[in-house]
Design an enzyme around this catalytic site. Structure first.
Site, short mmCIF file in Angstrom:
data_model
loop_
_atom_site.label_atom_id
_atom_site.label_comp_id
_atom_site.label_asym_id
_atom_site.label_seq_id
_atom_site.Cartn_x
_atom_site.Cartn_y
_atom_site.Cartn_z
N LYS A 49 0.84 -1.21 0.00
CA LYS A 49 0.00 0.00 0.00
C LYS A 49 0.87 1.26 0.00
O LYS A 49 0.56 2.25 -0.66
CB LYS A 49 -0.94 -0.01 1.21
CG LYS A 49 -2.02 -1.09 1.11
CD LYS A 49 -2.81 -1.28 2.41
CE LYS A 49 -3.69 -2.52 2.31
NZ LYS A 49 -4.51 -2.75 3.52
N GLN A 93 -4.05 -1.42 9.72
CA GLN A 93 -4.07 -2.76 9.13
C GLN A 93 -4.66 -3.77 10.12
O GLN A 93 -4.25 -3.83 11.28
CB GLN A 93 -2.65 -3.16 8.70
CG GLN A 93 -2.57 -4.47 7.94
CD GLN A 93 -3.25 -4.43 6.57
OE1 GLN A 93 -3.40 -3.38 5.95
NE2 GLN A 93 -3.66 -5.58 6.08
N ASP A 116 -10.73 2.99 4.34
CA ASP A 116 -11.09 1.58 4.21
C ASP A 116 -12.60 1.39 4.08
O ASP A 116 -13.06 0.31 3.70
CB ASP A 116 -10.64 0.81 5.47
CG ASP A 116 -9.26 0.18 5.33
OD1 ASP A 116 -8.95 -0.31 4.23
OD2 ASP A 116 -8.52 0.15 6.33
N1 GUN Z 1 -6.72 -6.59 6.44
C1 GUN Z 1 -7.09 -7.33 5.38
N2 GUN Z 1 -7.64 -6.54 4.44
C2 GUN Z 1 -7.60 -5.28 4.92
C3 GUN Z 1 -8.02 -4.03 4.41
O1 GUN Z 1 -8.55 -3.90 3.31
N3 GUN Z 1 -7.79 -2.96 5.21
C4 GUN Z 1 -7.22 -3.07 6.43
N4 GUN Z 1 -7.07 -1.96 7.15
N5 GUN Z 1 -6.84 -4.22 6.94
C5 GUN Z 1 -7.03 -5.31 6.19
#
Ligand code: GUN
Length: 280
Positions: A49, A93, A116
């Site tokens: 990311k 995350q 998100d």
């Molecule tokens: N863990 C797995 N997928 C995601 C996501 O799309 N965002 C976040 N913050 N954590 C995750």
């Protein structure tokens, strides 16, 4: 033989557009990334990311915290980032290490920085068809369907999995696109009866080779959201790709399918947040 949906190429197009638009803003958009603990998969995702941010001309602010971080320390960081004018989006995350309350953290993120789309406010807005942000993975899937001219209206759509992150919002977006949607999960009886009727089958279960050829209708569109590891440690999805590919009309590979699109949609959400913050 199915057409392979190229998530990597599509994601590159989305990111190029985000980069162009971001460059025209008076201030560079910013994403704060919080990673608590040492989960290896989470580290890989977060690094990806941050790399996307660099590609898109978005500044990333990295907050790596030890697994022993307390709930109060984590919430204090979120509050600080909520107030930081250089931060347009906050991504914490998941999963968080044991002992930390994910729901409390999600609820603490300012809804206007919730890139998100996990906060109940944004989930509610999305549910009623008035989204501020779209949830990244389901939005990425919808973008793939649009890009390949795959119609959803009137089609039987079956979603495997009912998580808050993927299954539920996926069902919502497919419904809004006029699909007839069934959500199946671990307690579903006669699962194959549902999957065999699916024109569009989206799998988000997290079990290697769960979706076998006999579960798939001839000519179905098969979207694999999962990121699993097989017995050799190789990245794979839920779908038995070699067996299902000859039967499907379209199929997403893992890797190179939904994953890159999820990340591209995150970039899109950061741009949306930055535009809103800079308009006021
Ligand atoms: N863990 C797995 N997928 C995601 C996501 O799309 N965002 C976040 N913050 N954590 C995750």
């Amino acid at each position: 033989m199915a057409v392979r949906i190229d998530g990597k190429a599509l994601a590159a197009q989305v990111k190029a557009r985000v980069r162009e638009e971001a460059a025209r803003l008076p201030r560079q958009p910013g994403l704060a990334v919080i990673l608590v603990g040492e989960d290896p998969a989470s580290k890989v995702y977060v690094n990806g990311k941050e790399k996307d941010c660099t590609e898109c001309g978005i500044q990333s602010f990295s907050h790596r915290l030890p697994a022993e971080t307390s709930q109060e320390e984590l919430l204090a960081l979120v509050r600080e980032l909520n107030a930081d004018r250089l931060v347009d989006g906050i991504l914490c995350q998941l999963p968080l290490p044991k002992g930390l309350d994910e729901e409390a953290v999600i609820n603490a993120i300012a809804p206007d920085k919730d890139v998100d789309c996990f906060h109940p406010f944004n989930v509610g807005r999305m549910s009623i068809g008035e989204p501020v942000f779209l949830p990244c993975t389901p939005a990425g899937v919808m973008e793939m369907l649009r890009a390949y001219d795959i119609p959803v209206r009137g089609k039987n759509c079956v979603v495997l999995g009912r998580s808050n992150i993927v299954g539920k919002p996926m069902a919502m977006l497919l419904t809004q696109a006029d699909g007839t949607v069934t959500v199946c999960h671990s307690k579903t009886e006669d699962l194959v009866e549902f999957t065999r009727r699916a024109d569009i089958l989206v799998s988000a279960i997290g079990k290697t080779r769960f979706v076998t050829a006999d579960m798939v209708k001839d000519g179905a569109v098969v979207i694999d959201v999962a990121m699993n590891r097989d017995e050799n440690g190789k990245l794979c999805g839920d779908v038995d790709f070699a067996a299902v590919e000859p039967k499907a009309s379209f199929i997403t590979p893992v890797p190179g399918g939904v994953g890159p699109m999820t990340r591209a949609m995150l970039m899109e959400n950061i741009l949306t947040a930055a535009k809103q913050h800079q308009a006021t």
